[in-house]
Design a protein around this motif. Structure first.
Motif, PDB file in Angstrom:
ATOM      1  N   SER A  17      10.475  53.863   4.610  1.00 56.05           N
ATOM      2  CA  SER A  17      11.826  54.185   4.149  1.00 56.05           C
ATOM      3  C   SER A  17      11.858  55.491   3.361  1.00 56.05           C
ATOM      4  N   ARG A  18      10.909  55.654   2.427  1.00 55.49           N
ATOM      5  CA  ARG A  18      10.875  56.882   1.625  1.00 55.49           C
ATOM      6  C   ARG A  18      10.664  58.114   2.499  1.00 55.49           C
ATOM      7  N   GLY A  19       9.746  57.999   3.446  1.00 56.24           N
ATOM      8  CA  GLY A  19       9.467  59.140   4.311  1.00 56.24           C
ATOM      9  C   GLY A  19      10.645  59.531   5.176  1.00 56.24           C
ATOM     10  N   LEU A  20      11.312  58.540   5.763  1.00 52.84           N
ATOM     11  CA  LEU A  20      12.475  58.831   6.601  1.00 52.84           C
ATOM     12  C   LEU A  20      13.605  59.429   5.775  1.00 52.84           C
ATOM     13  N   THR A  21      13.791  58.904   4.568  1.00 51.71           N
ATOM     14  CA  THR A  21      14.845  59.431   3.696  1.00 51.71           C
ATOM     15  C   THR A  21      14.596  60.887   3.364  1.00 51.71           C
ATOM     16  N   ARG A  22      13.328  61.247   3.129  1.00 57.30           N
ATOM     17  CA  ARG A  22      12.994  62.651   2.836  1.00 57.30           C
ATOM     18  C   ARG A  22      13.325  63.564   4.006  1.00 57.30           C
ATOM     19  N   HIS A  23      13.350  63.011   5.211  1.00 53.90           N
ATOM     20  CA  HIS A  23      13.673  63.803   6.397  1.00 53.90           C
ATOM     21  C   HIS A  23      15.162  63.730   6.752  1.00 53.90           C
ATOM     22  N   GLY A  24      15.967  63.207   5.847  1.00 58.44           N
ATOM     23  CA  GLY A  24      17.418  63.255   6.026  1.00 58.44           C
ATOM     24  C   GLY A  24      18.037  62.048   6.702  1.00 58.44           C
ATOM     25  N   PHE A  25      17.233  60.995   6.970  1.00 58.23           N
ATOM     26  CA  PHE A  25      17.784  59.796   7.586  1.00 58.23           C
ATOM     27  C   PHE A  25      18.398  58.883   6.529  1.00 58.23           C
ATOM     28  N   VAL A  26      19.412  58.108   6.937  1.00 54.15           N
ATOM     29  CA  VAL A  26      19.949  57.041   6.104  1.00 54.15           C
ATOM     30  C   VAL A  26      19.236  55.765   6.534  1.00 54.15           C
ATOM     31  N   VAL A  27      18.566  55.104   5.584  1.00 48.54           N
ATOM     32  CA  VAL A  27      17.661  54.006   5.926  1.00 48.54           C
ATOM     33  C   VAL A  27      18.048  52.716   5.217  1.00 48.54           C
ATOM     34  N   ASP A  28      18.101  51.620   5.979  1.00 48.32           N
ATOM     35  CA  ASP A  28      18.211  50.274   5.430  1.00 48.32           C
ATOM     36  C   ASP A  28      16.958  49.512   5.814  1.00 48.32           C
ATOM     37  N   LEU A 108       5.356  59.261  13.768  1.00 44.93           N
ATOM     38  CA  LEU A 108       6.477  58.339  13.576  1.00 44.93           C
ATOM     39  C   LEU A 108       7.791  59.101  13.454  1.00 44.93           C
ATOM     40  N   ILE A 109       7.804  60.138  12.625  1.00 45.68           N
ATOM     41  CA  ILE A 109       9.016  60.933  12.429  1.00 45.68           C
ATOM     42  C   ILE A 109       9.457  61.555  13.743  1.00 45.68           C
ATOM     43  N   ALA A 110       8.508  62.113  14.485  1.00 54.89           N
ATOM     44  CA  ALA A 110       8.850  62.764  15.753  1.00 54.89           C
ATOM     45  C   ALA A 110       9.442  61.763  16.741  1.00 54.89           C
ATOM     46  N   ARG A 111       8.884  60.568  16.794  1.00 55.05           N
ATOM     47  CA  ARG A 111       9.396  59.560  17.726  1.00 55.05           C
ATOM     48  C   ARG A 111      10.783  59.080  17.314  1.00 55.05           C
ATOM     49  N   ALA A 142      24.960  77.980   8.435  1.00 49.57           N
ATOM     50  CA  ALA A 142      25.377  79.315   8.005  1.00 49.57           C
ATOM     51  C   ALA A 142      26.894  79.401   8.070  1.00 49.57           C
ATOM     52  N   ARG A 143      27.470  80.259   7.233  1.00 49.63           N
ATOM     53  CA  ARG A 143      28.889  80.568   7.321  1.00 49.63           C
ATOM     54  C   ARG A 143      29.040  82.074   7.491  1.00 49.63           C
ATOM     55  N   ASP A 144      29.664  82.464   8.581  1.00 51.06           N
ATOM     56  CA  ASP A 144      29.864  83.878   8.898  1.00 51.06           C
ATOM     57  C   ASP A 144      28.537  84.641   8.828  1.00 51.06           C
ATOM     58  N   GLY A 145      27.481  83.999   9.295  1.00 52.11           N
ATOM     59  CA  GLY A 145      26.166  84.625   9.318  1.00 52.11           C
ATOM     60  C   GLY A 145      25.379  84.511   8.035  1.00 52.11           C
ATOM     61  N   ARG A 146      25.996  83.963   6.986  1.00 48.25           N
ATOM     62  CA  ARG A 146      25.310  83.813   5.692  1.00 48.25           C
ATOM     63  C   ARG A 146      24.624  82.452   5.639  1.00 48.25           C
ATOM     64  N   PRO A 147      23.294  82.401   5.504  1.00 44.96           N
ATOM     65  CA  PRO A 147      22.590  81.114   5.466  1.00 44.96           C
ATOM     66  C   PRO A 147      23.049  80.261   4.287  1.00 44.96           C
ATOM     67  N   LEU A 148      23.114  78.955   4.527  1.00 45.70           N
ATOM     68  CA  LEU A 148      23.512  78.006   3.489  1.00 45.70           C
ATOM     69  C   LEU A 148      22.330  77.099   3.170  1.00 45.70           C
ATOM     70  N   ALA A 149      21.987  76.998   1.902  1.00 51.07           N
ATOM     71  CA  ALA A 149      20.893  76.126   1.468  1.00 51.07           C
ATOM     72  C   ALA A 149      21.491  74.766   1.117  1.00 51.07           C
ATOM     73  N   LEU A 150      21.516  73.870   2.093  1.00 51.62           N
ATOM     74  CA  LEU A 150      22.152  72.577   1.905  1.00 51.62           C
ATOM     75  C   LEU A 150      21.119  71.473   1.692  1.00 51.62           C
ATOM     76  N   THR A 151      21.477  70.510   0.843  1.00 50.56           N
ATOM     77  CA  THR A 151      20.653  69.310   0.702  1.00 50.56           C
ATOM     78  C   THR A 151      20.875  68.427   1.934  1.00 50.56           C
ATOM     79  N   PRO A 152      19.995  67.443   2.184  1.00 53.79           N
ATOM     80  CA  PRO A 152      20.209  66.545   3.334  1.00 53.79           C
ATOM     81  C   PRO A 152      21.577  65.873   3.322  1.00 53.79           C
TER      82      PRO A 152
END
Length: 217
Positions: A17-28, A108-111, A142-152
């Motif tokens: 669960s912790r690993g998947l969450t770090r990769h942006g998944f919502v986990v139950d 596991l993550i790749a699969r 990105a917005r109008d070519g400007r990269p956006l640093a977004l959290t998951p």
């Protein structure tokens, strides 16, 4: 992307669960087959990580029931058995993929990512709207070519708004799709995330609040 982990070993379930969450998944997480079937009835998941030897309803029976119900959720079966016959049996029961324990975590993550792509509605890998470019494969924005640093979470919310194609999305929908089932329904997490996302997108503002309904991009 939403993942249900059905694993009876608490430490293993927590690690996954912790690993998947770090990769942006919502986990139950559930720990027996009965709970897995119930969660599948009430939730909408892209992938089910299914331990084959679950207590209660056996993992084989869970896979068979879900296959018979023709759910869109993809099943990745986890098991300590590595014989070819076990693999064939798991796939014949309805699993989409099979991974033996112990496994390498990157595999596991790749699969899981591959199965998520197969379960999701067909959409272009790069989403465009109002100058925003969201690459769902490379996980960049990105917005109008400007990269956006977004959290998951910010990335997930922006993806949901983009795929809604101008239709308002409610707070409840955002909670259901970008947070897990244990999130307090009265939390201000959506509002906080939306405020930070708006700040990162910059001016002019692109996300409108539709009073009484939710948000629209």
């Amino acid at each position: 992307m939403r993942v249900l982990v059905a694993e009876d070993e608490p430490m293993m379930a927590e690690m996954i669960s912790r690993g998947l969450t770090r990769h942006g998944f919502v986990v139950d997480v559930v720990h027996d087959g009965d709970a897995a079937l119930f969660s599948m009835e009430v939730g909408d998941y892209d992938v089910l990580l299914l331990d084959r030897d679950l207590p209660g309803t056996h993992g084989d029976e869970v896979a068979a029931r879900l296959a018979g119900a023709a759910v869109r959720t993809r099943i990745l079966m986890l098991t300590a058995a590595s014989a070819m016959q076990d693999l064939v049996e798991g796939l014949n029961l309805g699993a989409d993929d099979y991974l033996t324990k112990p496994f390498e975590y990157p595999e596991l993550i790749a699969r899981v990512k591959a199965l998520c792509r197969r379960s999701a509605p067909v959409r272009p890998p790069v989403l465009h709207r109002s100058g925003i470019e969201l690459d769902t494969v490379r996980h960049t924005a990105a917005r109008d070519g400007r990269p956006l640093a977004l959290t998951p979470k910010e990335f997930a919310v922006l993806r949901i708004l983009l795929t809604a194609e101008g239709v308002p999305v409610s707070t409840e929908q955002l909670l259901a799709q970008a947070w897990d089932e244990h999130t307090d329904p009265f939390t201000t997490a959506v509002q906080v995330t939306m405020s930070k996302l708006r700040a990162k997108l910059g001016e002019p503002q692109l996300i409108a609040t539709v009073h009484g309904i939710g948000y629209r991009l």
